[in-house]
Write a protein that holds these residues in place. Structure first.
Motif, PDB file in Angstrom:
ATOM      1  N   UNK A 185       0.856  -1.302   0.054  1.00 10.84           N
ATOM      2  CA  UNK A 185       0.089   0.086   0.084  1.00 10.84           C
ATOM      3  C   UNK A 185       0.754   1.201   0.001  1.00 10.84           C
ATOM      4  N   UNK A 186       1.809   1.438   0.985  1.00  9.36           N
ATOM      5  CA  UNK A 186       2.474   2.594   0.875  1.00  9.36           C
ATOM      6  C   UNK A 186       3.339   2.763  -0.331  1.00  9.36           C
ATOM      7  N   UNK A 187       3.795   1.665  -1.102  1.00  5.39           N
ATOM      8  CA  UNK A 187       4.604   1.810  -2.145  1.00  5.39           C
ATOM      9  C   UNK A 187       3.744   2.235  -3.298  1.00  5.39           C
ATOM     10  N   UNK A 188       2.649   1.583  -3.155  1.00  9.46           N
ATOM     11  CA  UNK A 188       1.363   1.909  -4.457  1.00  9.46           C
ATOM     12  C   UNK A 188       1.166   3.615  -4.257  1.00  9.46           C
ATOM     13  N   UNK A 189       1.050   3.977  -3.052  1.00 12.34           N
ATOM     14  CA  UNK A 189       0.728   5.406  -2.814  1.00 12.34           C
ATOM     15  C   UNK A 189       2.186   6.297  -3.381  1.00 12.34           C
ATOM     16  N   UNK A 190       3.252   5.805  -3.075  1.00 13.41           N
ATOM     17  CA  UNK A 190       4.387   6.578  -3.400  1.00 13.41           C
ATOM     18  C   UNK A 190       4.380   6.492  -4.943  1.00 13.41           C
ATOM     19  N   UNK A 191       4.071   5.619  -5.823  1.00 10.80           N
ATOM     20  CA  UNK A 191       4.025   5.614  -7.260  1.00 10.80           C
ATOM     21  C   UNK A 191       2.872   6.787  -7.551  1.00 10.80           C
ATOM     22  N   UNK A 192       1.827   6.625  -6.718  1.00  7.59           N
ATOM     23  CA  UNK A 192       0.778   7.567  -7.297  1.00  7.59           C
ATOM     24  C   UNK A 192       1.135   9.084  -7.103  1.00  7.59           C
ATOM     25  N   UNK A 193       1.714   9.177  -5.998  1.00 10.45           N
ATOM     26  CA  UNK A 193       2.162  10.722  -5.784  1.00 10.45           C
ATOM     27  C   UNK A 193       3.184  11.134  -6.540  1.00 10.45           C
ATOM     28  N   UNK A 194       3.813  10.269  -7.153  1.00 13.44           N
ATOM     29  CA  UNK A 194       4.739  10.755  -8.255  1.00 13.44           C
ATOM     30  C   UNK A 194       4.408  10.700  -9.675  1.00 13.44           C
ATOM     31  N   UNK A 195       3.096  10.278  -9.645  1.00 11.63           N
ATOM     32  CA  UNK A 195       2.195  10.553 -10.900  1.00 11.63           C
ATOM     33  C   UNK A 195       2.430   9.348 -11.992  1.00 11.63           C
ATOM     34  N   UNK A 196       2.846   8.149 -11.513  1.00  5.58           N
ATOM     35  CA  UNK A 196       3.064   7.131 -12.216  1.00  5.58           C
ATOM     36  C   UNK A 196       2.096   5.877 -11.814  1.00  5.58           C
ATOM     37  N   UNK A 197       0.959   6.203 -12.395  1.00  4.48           N
ATOM     38  CA  UNK A 197      -0.309   5.289 -12.398  1.00  4.48           C
ATOM     39  C   UNK A 197       0.049   3.902 -12.742  1.00  4.48           C
ATOM     40  N   UNK A 198       0.861   3.839 -13.916  1.00  9.14           N
ATOM     41  CA  UNK A 198       1.141   2.508 -14.329  1.00  9.14           C
ATOM     42  C   UNK A 198       1.899   1.690 -13.525  1.00  9.14           C
ATOM     43  N   UNK A 199       2.821   2.262 -12.946  1.00  8.53           N
ATOM     44  CA  UNK A 199       3.587   1.669 -11.695  1.00  8.53           C
ATOM     45  C   UNK A 199       2.979   0.887 -10.559  1.00  8.53           C
ATOM     46  N   UNK A 200       1.995   2.122 -10.320  1.00  8.80           N
ATOM     47  CA  UNK A 200       1.096   1.628  -9.302  1.00  8.80           C
ATOM     48  C   UNK A 200       0.341   0.487  -9.589  1.00  8.80           C
ATOM     49  N   UNK A 201      -0.295   0.603 -10.688  1.00  8.04           N
ATOM     50  CA  UNK A 201      -1.078  -0.663 -11.119  1.00  8.04           C
ATOM     51  C   UNK A 201      -0.243  -1.942 -11.161  1.00  8.04           C
ATOM     52  N   UNK A 202       0.975  -1.935 -11.628  1.00  6.67           N
ATOM     53  CA  UNK A 202       1.584  -3.047 -11.805  1.00  6.67           C
ATOM     54  C   UNK A 202       2.047  -3.743 -10.399  1.00  6.67           C
ATOM     55  N   UNK A 203       2.179  -2.685  -9.353  1.00  9.25           N
ATOM     56  CA  UNK A 203       2.533  -3.136  -8.084  1.00  9.25           C
ATOM     57  C   UNK A 203       1.392  -3.896  -7.554  1.00  9.25           C
ATOM     58  N   UNK A 204      -0.019  -2.928  -7.773  1.00 10.50           N
ATOM     59  CA  UNK A 204      -1.119  -3.741  -7.264  1.00 10.50           C
ATOM     60  C   UNK A 204      -1.293  -5.217  -7.913  1.00 10.50           C
ATOM     61  N   UNK A 205      -1.011  -5.119  -8.992  1.00 13.82           N
ATOM     62  CA  UNK A 205      -1.286  -6.684  -9.703  1.00 13.82           C
ATOM     63  C   UNK A 205      -0.303  -7.633  -9.193  1.00 13.82           C
ATOM     64  N   UNK A 206       0.850  -7.410  -8.885  1.00 14.69           N
ATOM     65  CA  UNK A 206       1.740  -8.075  -8.456  1.00 14.69           C
ATOM     66  C   UNK A 206       1.611  -8.520  -6.708  1.00 14.69           C
ATOM     67  N   UNK A 207       0.942  -7.460  -6.198  1.00 12.58           N
ATOM     68  CA  UNK A 207       0.426  -7.846  -4.711  1.00 12.58           C
ATOM     69  C   UNK A 207      -0.875  -8.967  -4.942  1.00 12.58           C
ATOM     70  N   UNK A 208      -1.642  -8.691  -5.810  1.00 15.78           N
ATOM     71  CA  UNK A 208      -2.725  -9.742  -6.121  1.00 15.78           C
ATOM     72  C   UNK A 208      -2.443 -10.926  -6.388  1.00 15.78           C
ATOM     73  N   UNK A 209      -1.293 -11.137  -7.266  1.00 10.29           N
ATOM     74  CA  UNK A 209      -0.978 -12.389  -7.679  1.00 10.29           C
ATOM     75  C   UNK A 209      -0.367 -13.257  -6.412  1.00 10.29           C
ATOM     76  N   UNK A 210       0.384 -12.553  -5.778  1.00  9.75           N
ATOM     77  CA  UNK A 210       1.076 -13.170  -4.588  1.00  9.75           C
ATOM     78  C   UNK A 210       0.294 -13.621  -3.578  1.00  9.75           C
ATOM     79  N   UNK A 211      -0.929 -12.771  -3.294  1.00  7.87           N
ATOM     80  CA  UNK A 211      -2.034 -13.199  -2.218  1.00  7.87           C
ATOM     81  C   UNK A 211      -2.684 -14.224  -2.639  1.00  7.87           C
ATOM     82  N   UNK A 212      -2.982 -14.205  -3.795  1.00 11.17           N
ATOM     83  CA  UNK A 212      -3.694 -15.355  -4.487  1.00 11.17           C
ATOM     84  C   UNK A 212      -3.022 -16.694  -4.459  1.00 11.17           C
ATOM     85  N   UNK A 213      -1.761 -16.651  -4.718  1.00  7.74           N
ATOM     86  CA  UNK A 213      -0.785 -17.845  -5.344  1.00  7.74           C
ATOM     87  C   UNK A 213      -0.616 -18.427  -3.771  1.00  7.74           C
TER      88      UNK A 213
END
Length: 270
Positions: A185-213
């Motif tokens: 969460x704090x990493x996604x917020x850091x990406x969003x604060x920098x205006x890097x929405x794509x990086x934030x989305x990739x981080x979310x997707x990575x988190x989701x994959x890890x939690x599901x797996x």
């Protein structure tokens, strides 16, 4: 004189490593982590719990003798108590102090928002010593402390606009504990604060994959709300709605009841 316990054990004088036996290393590390005088009986029982008291005390005397062979005074020993010498700087003491400062939101921490702090908080305590129960307890305590501190450091750096450093601290937290949602969460917020929405989305997707797996869990609503509602699940853009099928009939045929006759002009029959 300095004693390093993060990443690995190292005793140094003026940046020159001091050779010390393995049994003396464990005695010195234990006393350093206690950071207060301990009775000889307590130290012997903690370091050698699987032998008789007389054998443990003999092992302690042997380790003290080996520590003295370094040529430097590293342990203050009395007839009753033992302690690490006060002139020795221990890296984990400084790292833990900075961690607690980062977690105290009532104070400013600009002076410790540094690469050195991030590096110390990215390192585990004596990772190769996990065979001892007393080490495991200390490792777990510092591991939890450094994770919270890395997250707090990420948030502080994000708040003052130091986005690159914030991302680095957030990545360190995620590497330390990939299943920890708060680190993502704090990493996604850091990406969003920098205006890097794509990086934030990739981080979310990575988190989701890890939690599901690993756990069979979806991210929490708090984490999902940081990204567009569709993005984390499809991994792409919102799908287009299916096209409406229009049936055209020869002229003169009456439409059946309920047939849609609103097709635009020029529609080509199927």
């Amino acid at each position: 004189m300095t004693l390093r316990l993060l990443k690995s054990f190292a005793l140094s004088v003026d940046h020159k490593r001091v050779p010390i036996s393995s049994s003396a290393q464990r005695l010195l590390a234990f006393l350093a982590l206690q950071n207060t005088p301990r009775s000889r009986t307590y130290v012997a029982g903690m370091l050698w719990p699987d032998v008789t008291a007389s054998r443990a005390n003999a092992n302690l005397r042997s380790s003290l003798w080996r520590a003295s062979r370094t040529g430097h005074q590293v342990i203050d020993a009395s007839t009753q108590e033992l302690a690490i010498c006060k002139h020795i700087d221990v890296d984990i003491h400084a790292a833990a102090t900075r961690a607690h400062q980062l977690l105290d939101m009532s104070r400013s921490c600009d002076d410790i928002l540094t690469a050195r702090t991030r590096e110390d908080l990215s390192a585990d305590l004596l990772p190769e010593w996990s065979e001892n129960e007393w080490v495991l307890v200390e490792q777990e305590q510092y591991h939890e402390l450094r994770l919270y501190a890395l997250e707090a450091m990420t948030e502080r750096l994000t708040a003052v606009g130091r986005h690159g450093e914030a991302v680095a601290a957030g990545l360190a937290a995620v590497r330390a504990e990939p299943l920890r949602e708060s680190a993502h969460r704090v990493l996604i917020n850091a990406h969003l604060a920098a205006g890097n929405r794509g990086a934030a989305l990739r981080q979310y997707q990575q988190c989701r994959r890890v939690l599901l797996d690993e756990l069979g869990l979806e991210p929490s609503p708090t984490l999902r709300n940081l990204v567009p509602p569709h993005a984390g699940h499809s991994g792409g853009a919102t799908p287009e709605p299916p096209a409406r099928r229009i049936v055209c009939r020869p002229a003169g045929d009456a439409p059946a009841q309920g047939t849609d006759t609103s097709a635009p002009a020029g529609t080509v029959p199927a």
